[in-house]
Design an enzyme around this catalytic site. Sequence first.
Site, mmCIF file in Angstrom:
data_model
loop_
_atom_site.group_PDB
_atom_site.id
_atom_site.type_symbol
_atom_site.label_atom_id
_atom_site.label_comp_id
_atom_site.label_asym_id
_atom_site.label_seq_id
_atom_site.Cartn_x
_atom_site.Cartn_y
_atom_site.Cartn_z
ATOM 1 N N HIS A 25 -3.822 -4.685 -0.181
ATOM 2 C CA HIS A 25 -3.412 -5.257 1.102
ATOM 3 C C HIS A 25 -3.461 -6.780 1.027
ATOM 4 O O HIS A 25 -4.517 -7.370 1.242
ATOM 5 C CB HIS A 25 -4.337 -4.764 2.220
ATOM 6 C CG HIS A 25 -4.117 -3.338 2.587
ATOM 7 N ND1 HIS A 25 -3.122 -2.939 3.450
ATOM 8 C CD2 HIS A 25 -4.747 -2.203 2.182
ATOM 9 C CE1 HIS A 25 -3.154 -1.619 3.583
ATOM 10 N NE2 HIS A 25 -4.130 -1.155 2.814
ATOM 11 N N CYS A 77 0.844 -1.196 0.000
ATOM 12 C CA CYS A 77 0.000 0.000 0.000
ATOM 13 C C CYS A 77 0.883 1.252 0.000
ATOM 14 O O CYS A 77 1.607 1.488 -0.958
ATOM 15 C CB CYS A 77 -1.001 -0.029 1.152
ATOM 16 S SG CYS A 77 -2.344 1.180 0.942
ATOM 17 N N GLU A 80 -2.455 -8.823 3.139
ATOM 18 C CA GLU A 80 -2.795 -9.331 4.473
ATOM 19 C C GLU A 80 -4.291 -9.255 4.762
ATOM 20 O O GLU A 80 -4.772 -9.835 5.736
ATOM 21 C CB GLU A 80 -1.995 -8.572 5.548
ATOM 22 C CG GLU A 80 -2.477 -7.181 5.884
ATOM 23 C CD GLU A 80 -2.110 -6.100 4.869
ATOM 24 O OE1 GLU A 80 -2.419 -4.924 5.141
ATOM 25 O OE2 GLU A 80 -1.528 -6.423 3.811
#
Length: 201
Positions: free
Chosen positions: A181, A79, A183
């Site tokens: 993202h 990001c 994650e």
Amino acid sequence: MIIVIDYDAGNTANVLRALDKLGVKAELSADPQKIVAASGLILPGVGAFPAAMAELEKRGLVAVIKEAVAKGIPLLGICLGMQLLVEKGLEHCETAGFGFISGICQEISAKAGFPVPHMGWNDLQVKQKSALTAGLQGQAVYFVHSYFTDVPQEYIDVTVDYSIEVPAMIHKDNVYGAQFHPEKSGDVGLGILKKFVDLCD
């Protein structure tokens, strides 16, 4: 050991949780010795380009990260972390980035049907292969951003369509970036992190 670089930049806990889920040995650190001895580095980030670079400079980490990359240690920017990889950002003011990849970070122009920030799930379009792109064509990942990296085509591995073609993954040599993202992107995102970790072994 994977080092997640600590500069008070937001989504570190989620990144560490994702790596733990993969069974990866990782640590949040701003220790220069650990950074230059790491098998791989992850530069996460949520927030503004100028504040992030100022905090990295304040902690003496800009030179340390450049040293690690020059040694060949793989680096993944996530990001805001991806945006910092380019030469400069235009958020609020002109701010120098790391300059690992030529280009600038600039604001997405809001258009009808395409509000800014760009927030939500979008399908990836693979433009060229890298160590991280296998199996990503058409997969959906999670974005939250108002700025994008405007870089030469040769460094763009993956894009998404958001009124313009937005670079979603970029890379040059041992430096990789993901605008989304991983994650927060379920199994697809975990797979990208796993590929990065494998690259670091």
